[in-house]
Design an enzyme around this catalytic site. Sequence first.
Site, short mmCIF file in Angstrom:
data_model
loop_
_atom_site.label_atom_id
_atom_site.label_comp_id
_atom_site.label_asym_id
_atom_site.label_seq_id
_atom_site.Cartn_x
_atom_site.Cartn_y
_atom_site.Cartn_z
N ARG A 22 0.91 -1.19 0.16
CA ARG A 22 0.11 -0.03 0.03
C ARG A 22 1.01 1.40 -0.07
O ARG A 22 1.84 1.44 0.69
CB ARG A 22 -0.89 0.08 1.13
CG ARG A 22 -1.98 -1.00 1.24
CD ARG A 22 -3.23 -0.67 0.29
NE ARG A 22 -4.19 -1.59 0.21
CZ ARG A 22 -4.24 -2.64 -0.64
NH1 ARG A 22 -3.18 -3.01 -1.57
NH2 ARG A 22 -5.21 -3.61 -0.70
N HIS B 142 -0.86 -0.53 -9.69
CA HIS B 142 -1.66 -1.15 -9.05
C HIS B 142 -1.89 -2.49 -9.43
O HIS B 142 -3.11 -2.80 -9.62
CB HIS B 142 -2.68 -0.59 -8.26
CG HIS B 142 -3.08 -1.16 -6.85
ND1 HIS B 142 -3.50 -0.29 -5.88
CD2 HIS B 142 -3.08 -2.37 -6.51
CE1 HIS B 142 -3.80 -1.38 -4.91
NE2 HIS B 142 -3.57 -2.53 -5.08
P1 NDP Z 1 -1.02 -11.04 5.65
O1 NDP Z 1 -1.78 -10.68 6.70
O2 NDP Z 1 -1.25 -12.63 5.21
O3 NDP Z 1 0.38 -10.98 6.07
C1 NDP Z 1 0.93 -9.79 6.64
C2 NDP Z 1 2.21 -10.09 7.26
O4 NDP Z 1 2.69 -8.53 7.66
C3 NDP Z 1 2.42 -10.83 8.26
O5 NDP Z 1 3.58 -11.37 8.20
C4 NDP Z 1 2.38 -9.79 9.73
O6 NDP Z 1 2.91 -10.46 10.60
C5 NDP Z 1 3.22 -8.75 9.00
N1 NDP Z 1 2.57 -7.39 9.94
C6 NDP Z 1 1.65 -6.82 9.93
N2 NDP Z 1 1.58 -5.91 10.95
C7 NDP Z 1 2.71 -5.83 11.30
C8 NDP Z 1 3.55 -4.88 12.21
N3 NDP Z 1 2.85 -4.17 12.75
N4 NDP Z 1 4.82 -5.06 12.31
C9 NDP Z 1 5.35 -6.28 11.64
N5 NDP Z 1 4.77 -7.33 10.79
C10 NDP Z 1 3.48 -6.93 10.59
O7 NDP Z 1 -1.42 -10.28 4.23
P2 NDP Z 1 -1.19 -10.63 2.70
O8 NDP Z 1 0.25 -11.24 2.63
O9 NDP Z 1 -2.03 -11.43 2.22
O10 NDP Z 1 -1.17 -9.06 2.22
C11 NDP Z 1 -0.22 -8.22 2.60
C12 NDP Z 1 -0.84 -6.92 1.82
O11 NDP Z 1 -0.56 -6.84 0.55
C13 NDP Z 1 -2.37 -6.75 1.74
O12 NDP Z 1 -2.54 -6.26 3.10
C14 NDP Z 1 -2.49 -5.68 0.86
O13 NDP Z 1 -2.26 -4.22 1.09
C15 NDP Z 1 -1.56 -6.04 -0.08
N6 NDP Z 1 -1.83 -6.35 -1.61
C16 NDP Z 1 -1.29 -5.68 -2.61
C17 NDP Z 1 -1.83 -6.03 -3.84
C18 NDP Z 1 -1.47 -5.34 -5.01
O14 NDP Z 1 -1.87 -5.72 -6.23
N7 NDP Z 1 -0.69 -4.18 -5.03
C19 NDP Z 1 -2.67 -7.25 -4.02
C20 NDP Z 1 -2.94 -8.03 -2.81
C21 NDP Z 1 -2.48 -7.45 -1.78
P3 NDP Z 1 2.54 -11.92 11.55
O15 NDP Z 1 2.62 -12.84 10.31
O16 NDP Z 1 3.46 -11.92 12.49
O17 NDP Z 1 0.84 -11.62 11.45
#
Ligand code: NDP
Length: 309
Positions: free
Chosen positions: A224, A272
């Site tokens: 994002r 995007h």
């Molecule tokens: P997930 O929820 O599966 O994974 C998120 C990861 O980020 C996890 O490992 C989580 O840690 C970590 N995380 C979250 N908050 C924190 C924090 N405060 N500090 C450290 N680590 C953190 O999400 P996805 O992998 O499915 O997707 C990630 C993002 O990708 C989506 O939220 C979306 O915004 C973006 N996206 C973009 C797209 C595009 O086309 N550009 C398409 C699809 C998604 P933990 O494992 O410990 O919970």
Amino acid sequence: MALLFHCEWEEGSKILQDLSAQIPDIDIRIWPDVGDPAEIEFAVVWNLPHGELAKCSNLKAILSPGAGVDHLFGDPDLPRGVPIGRLIDPLMADRMAEYTASLTLWAHRKFDEYAELQSQRIWQQVTQKDAKDRGVGILGLGALGLTSARCLRPFGFALSAWSRSAKIEPGVACYHGGDSLAEFLAGSEILICLLPLTSATRGIINAAVFDQMPVGAYLINCARGALVVESDLLTALDSGQLSGAALDVFNEEPLPRKNPLWSHPKVRITPHVSSLTAAETAAPMLATQILQVQCGETLNGRVDPDTEY
Ligand code: NDP
């Protein structure tokens, strides 16, 4: 059973069509033709105007047709206590891995430098590291980050990842929590951002982060736009602290024509597209989520409202 639908993507109408085929008895109301909001039990919505969900007093679940849910938590009137689901789709993870792997290899093999040399008709070989000596860090080791890590692993990069909770993944040095961020960044010559946008992560990629990365590091942001402080990014690119950035997401989308990123020589831009939702996989997943809620089962992809992801 009435379902509120709002998704303005090109794929949205296909999702709608497939969803009606999957659950034929469903009464789909396409926003703004909501009818009586009290009849709405399910919402499949993307970027619905704020305040609209709050009108639906009998919601059983709010479902995102994408992986991100920041569009929901941005609504100050988001109904509390209603389960929220998001997509966890292996096809989307594969699509994202194609993007992150392409750009990682692009940065690793210095294609920006060769493009610049070509523009001047200069035949010059640039010093090249081997993959084992190239630190590639992934911010976020969730559904998408993990698949990207596994896709990059066969190249032999010195892979690391940073998440909120502890992880173990072969071939990936796993860091977690704020205390380990500096060490993680120090080894990230190429930084791939796959964090969700939440209250805790907004603006997390800023001047302090760039300063902790090796000089000449490269940023790939496909999560994002608001995770990155854009003015700090421009400063880091101009000072040489960063050698380049590949950006798929922006604070404001579409990226305004006047935005300096468009013409920055060190920036690659895509609109995007790194991992678009596919109706063929999304619609069955949404249908399953609806049936799960109806049967009182655990919702796949349930989001924790406290962490906002
Ligand atoms: P997930 O929820 O599966 O994974 C998120 C990861 O980020 C996890 O490992 C989580 O840690 C970590 N995380 C979250 N908050 C924190 C924090 N405060 N500090 C450290 N680590 C953190 O999400 P996805 O992998 O499915 O997707 C990630 C993002 O990708 C989506 O939220 C979306 O915004 C973006 N996206 C973009 C797209 C595009 O086309 N550009 C398409 C699809 C998604 P933990 O494992 O410990 O919970």
